[in-house]
Design an enzyme around this catalytic site. Structure first.
Site, PDB file in Angstrom:
ATOM      1  CG  ASP A  48      -1.798   1.220   1.330  1.00 44.14           C
ATOM      2  OD1 ASP A  48      -1.785   2.034   0.389  1.00 44.14           O
ATOM      3  OD2 ASP A  48      -2.486   1.371   2.359  1.00 44.14           O
ATOM      4  CD  GLU A  71      32.464  11.442  10.093  1.00 39.33           C
ATOM      5  OE1 GLU A  71      33.660  11.629   9.833  1.00 39.33           O
ATOM      6  OE2 GLU A  71      31.687  12.371  10.452  1.00 39.33           O
ATOM      7  CD  GLU A 122      35.067   7.803   8.283  1.00 38.32           C
ATOM      8  OE1 GLU A 122      35.719   7.554   7.251  1.00 38.32           O
ATOM      9  OE2 GLU A 122      35.033   8.918   8.822  1.00 38.32           O
ATOM     10  CD  GLU A 155      35.885  10.575  12.026  1.00 34.56           C
ATOM     11  OE1 GLU A 155      36.281  11.620  12.617  1.00 34.56           O
ATOM     12  OE2 GLU A 155      36.300  10.258  10.910  1.00 34.56           O
ATOM     13  NE  ARG A 165      42.538  15.831   5.161  1.00 31.45           N
ATOM     14  CZ  ARG A 165      42.031  14.662   4.783  1.00 31.45           C
ATOM     15  NH1 ARG A 165      40.731  14.476   4.838  1.00 31.45           N
ATOM     16  NH2 ARG A 165      42.807  13.681   4.367  1.00 31.45           N
ATOM     17  CD  GLU A 199      36.752  13.765   0.854  1.00 26.43           C
ATOM     18  OE1 GLU A 199      36.653  12.895   1.731  1.00 26.43           O
ATOM     19  OE2 GLU A 199      37.699  14.595   0.817  1.00 26.43           O
ATOM     20  CG  HIS A 218      33.636  13.447   3.921  1.00 30.27           C
ATOM     21  ND1 HIS A 218      34.894  13.498   4.498  1.00 30.27           N
ATOM     22  CD2 HIS A 218      32.892  14.368   4.589  1.00 30.27           C
ATOM     23  CE1 HIS A 218      34.911  14.404   5.455  1.00 30.27           C
ATOM     24  NE2 HIS A 218      33.707  14.938   5.525  1.00 30.27           N
ATOM     25  CD  GLU A 231      35.701   9.282   3.329  1.00 34.57           C
ATOM     26  OE1 GLU A 231      35.856  10.033   4.334  1.00 34.57           O
ATOM     27  OE2 GLU A 231      36.444   9.344   2.337  1.00 34.57           O
ATOM     28  NE  ARG A 255      36.347  18.225   3.757  1.00 36.50           N
ATOM     29  CZ  ARG A 255      36.935  17.340   4.560  1.00 36.50           C
ATOM     30  NH1 ARG A 255      37.369  16.186   4.063  1.00 36.50           N
ATOM     31  NH2 ARG A 255      37.105  17.610   5.830  1.00 36.50           N
TER      32      ARG A 255
END
Length: 448
Positions: free
Chosen positions: A54, A135, A197, A190, A320, A337, A246, A133, A339
């Protein structure tokens, strides 16, 4: 490896499978299932795409007068869960959703990602790979079995026992994932207390998104076994890092080449023109697709300076602090990547949008801005403005407004998903905006 109906019938008998979960995801990204007994009669129904449910009861699906939906299992997602009981084993299949008329349902997030992949193939590419990745936090349960915000360790980044008291839980999660066919590459504590992670190998994007959904199910199930509660909420505790997911993305041609890699790159980064255009598309639409990557009110408590999450729309190589990074690996491992994504995102919707944003960059030759290799977190507002660096949306409300202004992102979702997603998120924001929080009581009650 291709799994056939005969393979499934054989494993049902060999592994004493007594129940079968037919799994699918709603628009919010929540994994749903219809569980049926694994009898010959029911297996016949499942394997001939005749299992029904349904759809009017599922968030963002259909009205009650259009409720009959069919589950078409992807046989390659067949898995027997390593936990069972006295009554036999439980197995699962991830399904696509079809209407009573036999058409793919426009509100099916997995089917929507398949639609984006068909566009990718028309543009000239064979596969889009994703290495996620995700977490998560592990919290203690109270005496009633309800989750608390009390962590069971005081560990930090890459710590080990006895500081990291959850290593046995993580280890069992890894063992279960491995038994289910995951290739786990790393498992560690982490940065934040109680935060963990587990990284598994990249795969083509459809399988990778399926893996994310199964991964969450495994993590939550094994955590409960250890008397803990696992949550993928973006920011469950104030004052510590939130949880991200990520997304490492790469695009391949029909000869099996990673089209993001080019040793002759005049800019010296060994990225191809295709990679730069894909990056240009990701950058152009970044502000407007944030609502899909960060779909909850709570998501924006993570996207603040000081906790490693990206806040500014920029890209770089080793740096980063920007939104998009180019990890050092080259050759077949060349990738972009993103982030900002957090694990509350519906992976099927998020990757459909990211793929379409990147394809827009390729098809329209959108130039990526210059990389920013300095630490953006310590730049002044004037310096960021001079460098052309824009902030991400600060609230779900602003993100939803931006989403409605981007035709590429809207098209990536399709009208059904876009309309229902926006409606649900407007209701979520209105509910949050009307709620009187403890912070307001603490700061205003005695002052006025």
């Amino acid at each position: 490896m291709t799994i056939t109906a005969a393979d499934i019938r054989r494993e049902v008998k060999e592994k004493n499978v007594t129940f079968l979960r037919l799994m699918f995801s709603d628009i919010a990204g929540t994994l749903k299932n219809v569980e049926i007994p694994a009898t010959d009669e029911q297996l016949d129904k499942v394997l001939s795409n005749k299992a029904m449910f349904d759809g009017s009861s599922i968030e963002g699906f259909v009205r009650i007068n259009e409720s009959d939906m069919f589950l078409h299992p992807d046989l390659d997602t067949w898995t027997v869960f390593p936990w069972g009981g006295e009554n036999g084993a439980v197995a699962g299949l991830i399904c696509d959703i079809y209407t009573a008329e036999g058409e793919p349902f426009a509100g099916d997030p997995r089917g929507n990602l398949k639609r984006a992949l068909r566009h990718m193939e028309k543009v000239g590419f064979k596969s889009f790979n994703l290495g996620p990745e995700p977490e998560f936090f592990l919290f203690k349960l109270d005496e009633k079995g309800e989750p608390t915000l009390e962590v069971n360790d005081r560990g930090g980044y890459f710590d080990l026992a006895p500081t990291d008291l959850a290593d046995n839980t993580r280890r069992e999660i890894v063992n279960v994932l491995t038994e289910m066919g995951f290739e786990v590459e790393a498992s560690h504590h982490e940065v934040a207390i109680g935060q963990h992670e587990i990284d598994f190998k990249y795969a083509d994007v459809l399988k990778a998104c399926d893996n994310i959904q199964i991964f969450k199910l495994v993590v939550k199930t094994i955590a409960r076994k250890h008397g803990l509660y696992a949550t993928f909420m973006a920011k469950p505790k104030f004052g510590i890092n939130g949880s991200g997911m990520h997304c490492n993305m790469s695009l391949f041609d029909y000869e099996g080449n990673n089209v993001f890699f080019d040793t002759e790159d005049p800019k010296g980064m060994q990225l191809s023109e295709t990679a730069y255009y894909f990056l240009g598309g990701l950058m152009k639409h970044a502000y407007n697709y944030t609502a899909i990557m960060n779909p909850t009110v709570n998501s924006y408590k993570r996207l603040v300076p000081g906790y490693e999450a990206p806040v500014y729309i920029a890209w770089a190589g080793r740096n980063r602090s920007p939104l998009i990074r180019v990890p050092a690996s080259r050759g077949m491992g060349t990738r972009l990547e993103l982030r900002s994504v957090d694990p509350t995102a519906n992976p099927y919707l998020a990757l459909a949008v990211l793929l379409e944003a990147g394809l827009d960059g390729i098809e329209n030759k959108i130039e990526a801005p210059a990389p920013v290799e300095s630490n953006i977190y310590i730049m002044t507002q004037e310096e960021r403005k001079e460098a052309g660096i824009r902030d991400l949306p600060s609230t779900l409300h602003n993100a939803i407004k931006a989403l409605q202004e981007d035709e590429v992102v809207k098209a990536a979702l399709g009208n059904h998903i876009f309309t229902n997603f926006v409606e649900a998120k407007k209701i979520e924001w209105s509910s949050y905006a009307a709620f009187v929080s403890q912070w307001e009581i603490d700061n205003y009650l005695d002052l006025y």
